[in-house]
Design an enzyme around this catalytic site. Sequence first.
Site, PDB file in Angstrom:
ATOM      1  N   SER A   2      11.613  -1.863  -3.282  1.00 15.74           N
ATOM      2  CA  SER A   2      10.164  -1.950  -3.385  1.00 15.74           C
ATOM      3  C   SER A   2       9.645  -1.570  -4.780  1.00 15.74           C
ATOM      4  O   SER A   2      10.041  -2.164  -5.770  1.00 15.74           O
ATOM      5  CB  SER A   2       9.568  -1.068  -2.293  1.00 15.74           C
ATOM      6  OG  SER A   2       8.187  -1.166  -2.247  1.00 15.74           O
ATOM      7  N   ASP A  53       5.089  -6.360  -0.517  1.00 11.07           N
ATOM      8  CA  ASP A  53       4.484  -5.996   0.765  1.00 11.07           C
ATOM      9  C   ASP A  53       3.267  -5.099   0.567  1.00 11.07           C
ATOM     10  O   ASP A  53       2.722  -4.564   1.526  1.00 11.07           O
ATOM     11  CB  ASP A  53       5.502  -5.367   1.739  1.00 11.07           C
ATOM     12  CG  ASP A  53       6.063  -4.048   1.266  1.00 11.07           C
ATOM     13  OD1 ASP A  53       5.768  -3.622   0.131  1.00 11.07           O
ATOM     14  OD2 ASP A  53       6.819  -3.424   2.052  1.00 11.07           O
ATOM     15  N   ALA A  88      -4.003   3.436   2.210  1.00 13.14           N
ATOM     16  CA  ALA A  88      -4.799   3.377   0.981  1.00 13.14           C
ATOM     17  C   ALA A  88      -3.998   2.714  -0.142  1.00 13.14           C
ATOM     18  O   ALA A  88      -4.555   2.019  -0.997  1.00 13.14           O
ATOM     19  CB  ALA A  88      -5.234   4.784   0.585  1.00 13.14           C
ATOM     20  N   SER A 112       6.589  15.057   1.531  1.00 14.80           N
ATOM     21  CA  SER A 112       6.830  13.633   1.296  1.00 14.80           C
ATOM     22  C   SER A 112       8.023  13.169   2.116  1.00 14.80           C
ATOM     23  O   SER A 112       8.970  13.924   2.351  1.00 14.80           O
ATOM     24  CB  SER A 112       7.114  13.411  -0.188  1.00 14.80           C
ATOM     25  OG  SER A 112       7.822  12.203  -0.358  1.00 14.80           O
TER      26      SER A 112
HETATM   27  C1  16G Z   1       6.988   4.522   2.222  1.00 16.03           C
HETATM   28  C2  16G Z   1       6.178   3.798   3.256  1.00 16.03           C
HETATM   29  C3  16G Z   1       4.720   3.822   2.924  1.00 16.03           C
HETATM   30  C4  16G Z   1       4.259   5.240   2.723  1.00 16.03           C
HETATM   31  C5  16G Z   1       5.123   5.954   1.729  1.00 16.03           C
HETATM   32  C6  16G Z   1       4.775   7.428   1.727  1.00 16.03           C
HETATM   33  C7  16G Z   1       6.775   1.817   4.512  1.00 16.03           C
HETATM   34  C8  16G Z   1       7.160   0.379   4.425  1.00 16.03           C
HETATM   35  N1  16G Z   1       6.579   2.416   3.347  1.00 16.03           N
HETATM   36  O1  16G Z   1       6.942   3.873   1.007  1.00 16.03           O
HETATM   37  O2  16G Z   1       4.043   3.238   3.980  1.00 16.03           O
HETATM   38  O3  16G Z   1       2.933   5.265   2.273  1.00 16.03           O
HETATM   39  O4  16G Z   1       6.467   5.829   2.104  1.00 16.03           O
HETATM   40  O5  16G Z   1       5.600   8.094   0.848  1.00 16.03           O
HETATM   41  O6  16G Z   1       6.664   2.398   5.578  1.00 16.03           O
HETATM   42  P1  16G Z   1       5.657   9.665   0.840  1.00 16.03           P
HETATM   43  O7  16G Z   1       6.111  10.120   2.199  1.00 16.03           O
HETATM   44  O8  16G Z   1       6.594  10.003  -0.249  1.00 16.03           O
HETATM   45  O9  16G Z   1       4.266  10.142   0.545  1.00 16.03           O
HETATM   46 MG    MG Z   2       6.998  -2.497  -1.015  1.00 18.17          MG
END
Ligand code: 16G
Ligand code: MG
Length: 545
Positions: A65, A281, A372, A501
Site C-alpha cells: 500500500s 484503495d 478520515a 497503532s
Molecule cells: C491499516 C488499515 C487502515 C487503518 C490503518 C491504521 C486496512 C485496509 N487498512 O492501514 O484502515 O486506518 O491501518 O493504522 O484496514 P494504525 O493502526 O497504525 O493507526
Molecule cells: Mg492502500
Amino acid sequence: MAQFQEVSKLSALHLKPAGLVLQYGTSGFRTNAKQLDHIMFRMGLLATLRSKKTKATIGVMVTASHNPEEDNGVKLIDPMGEMVTQDWEEHATQLANADQEDLLTALKNIIEKEAINMSQEANVFVGKDTRSSSASLSQAVLDGVSALGGHSKDYGLVTTPQLHYVVCCQNTQGKYGEATVEGYYTKFCQAFIQLTKNTSNRTDDQKHLCLDGANGIGALKVREMESHLKKELQISLNNDGSKGRLNHQCGADYVKVQQKPPTGIKINPGERCCSFDGDADRIVYYYTDSEGTFHLLDGDKMATLISTFLKELLTQAGLDLKIAVVQTAYANGSSTHYLENTMKVLVRCTKTGVKHLHHVAQEFDVGVYFEANGHGTVLFSKAAEEKIQQLAEDTNVNDERKKAALLLRNTINVINQTVGDAISDMLLIEAILAIKGMTIQQWDTIYTDLPNRQLKVKVADRRVIDTTDAERRAVTPAGLQEAIDNLVKKYRQARSFVRPSGTEDVVRVYAEADTQESADALAHEVSLAVYRLAGGVGDEPKPLH
Ligand code: 16G
Ligand code: MG
C-alpha cells in the site's frame, strides 16, 4: 500424503529466517520485502486451504500500500471480496511464524481445526502492485498454491480493489460483473457515463481532474481505463511512475498526513485534484485557493457528500431505506456534527481498520463508510438493491421518483462494494459533483473541519493501553483517561483520544479543538500524559510551538 511431500519440497525454496516473528496486522503482513518470501509461500498454502474450506475462490494481493518501495506485504481476500475473516488471521499468524521444521504440523493443525476436506478443489486469484519485489513474491504465493494442488490465476499487476472485485465476480457467477480487469472498467465506466449523461451544462473545466497516482499501480490502471471514459472525465495524470519513486512525497497518505500537495504536480488555483495511495484503495481530494492556501477534502468530506447525495435520492424516490454513515474516532468532529444534526443521518463509530467499518455498514440498507484517511465505500443490502431495481423498472411511477431510482441504480453500479476503491470513489465523487453542478470549493464549505493534530508517542510496550467505546476511551493504564478528560476540559470544542497503532510500534494521539493552537497544545499535553503514565521511552514529547 503426496500433497504434503510437495509442500515440504517447495517450502525448502522459501525458507523462513530463524527467529523471525511477524503478525497478521490490521490489513495483512507488511514489512521489508526481504523478509517476506516464506510468508508469501505460506499465504499461498493458507489461501488454498481457505478456498477448500469455503468451496470458493480466494484472493491474495501482494502489496504494501502506502509504505515505501522497499517494503511489501500480503492481504487475503474472502469469497465475497471482503477481507479475510478474523479467525483466519490467527491461522495466518501461526502458519507464518512456524519454524521451518514445524510447517507441516502447523498446516495440519489448521486442516484439523477447520475440518477441511483436502480432496475439495481450490482456486486462488493472485495480484500484485508495481514494487520491484512484487514479481518474485507473487511467484512465491503461486508456488504455495501449487504445493497444495490448488488452481491459481495470476492477474499480474492490478490495484487491490480490482482483485477484490474479480474475486467477488467469480464467486457470484458474474452477477457482480465480469471477472476481468476489462470487466471492471466496463462496469464502472458505463455507470459513470450513465450518471453524467444528463448533466449537459458541464464545462470542460468541470470534466477535468488532476490526479496524483503516487507513482504506483493506480496510475497504470487509470491510464488503461481512460478510453472507457469517452472524454466524459479528462484526467491529467501526474506521478505516473515513469520518473518518481512509489509513495515518495506523493500519494494519498503523504497528502493527508502532511496536509500539503504532493511533489511532482503543478496545481492551478481552484483546480480539483486527488491523490491515490500505492495500491489505489484510498483517495483524498484537495485544491489550493487563490491565496495559495491548501484545502484537503478527506474521507469525512467524501462520506458527507456521498451520504447527502444518497439521502436526497432516496427521499425523491420515496424509498424508505435506512441509511447510516460509519466512521472511526478519527472522523473530524465537525463532520459527525453536520451529519447528525444537519443531515439527520445516523452515524456509527467503530474501531480503526477497514474490516470493522465494513461489518457495521453491512447492518444497514445503505451503509456509507469512510476512514478520515480516505479509505471507504458504500454498501447496499440485497433488499435495498432489489427495491431500487424494482422502482427503476416500474412503469407506473411519476417522473421524479423514476429519475431518482435510475440515478440510484447507476450509483450502485459505479461503486465497488467489496472494498474502498480509489478509482471507483473518484468516479462516484466526480459524478456527484457533475450532477449537483458543484465545484470543489462548494463541496468544501458544506462544513468546516475543526483544527486537529495527530502525534505519536514511543512507549516500552504499547499493549499497556487498552481502549473501549470504539477506541475513544482508554481503560488502561490507570489514570490515563482521567488525565485526558481533565486536559480536554481546558479547551473549547475539544476532543482527544489515544490508541496503540496496529501498524507501527507507537501510541497514536489525536486532538481537536476550536483553534489550531489549542489542538496542538492539547495533543502535546495528552502525549505527555501518555509518556508519563504508559511507560514512555526516549525524550519527553516537546511542545509543537
Ligand atoms: C491499516 C488499515 C487502515 C487503518 C490503518 C491504521 C486496512 C485496509 N487498512 O492501514 O484502515 O486506518 O491501518 O493504522 O484496514 P494504525 O493502526 O497504525 O493507526
Ligand atoms: Mg492502500
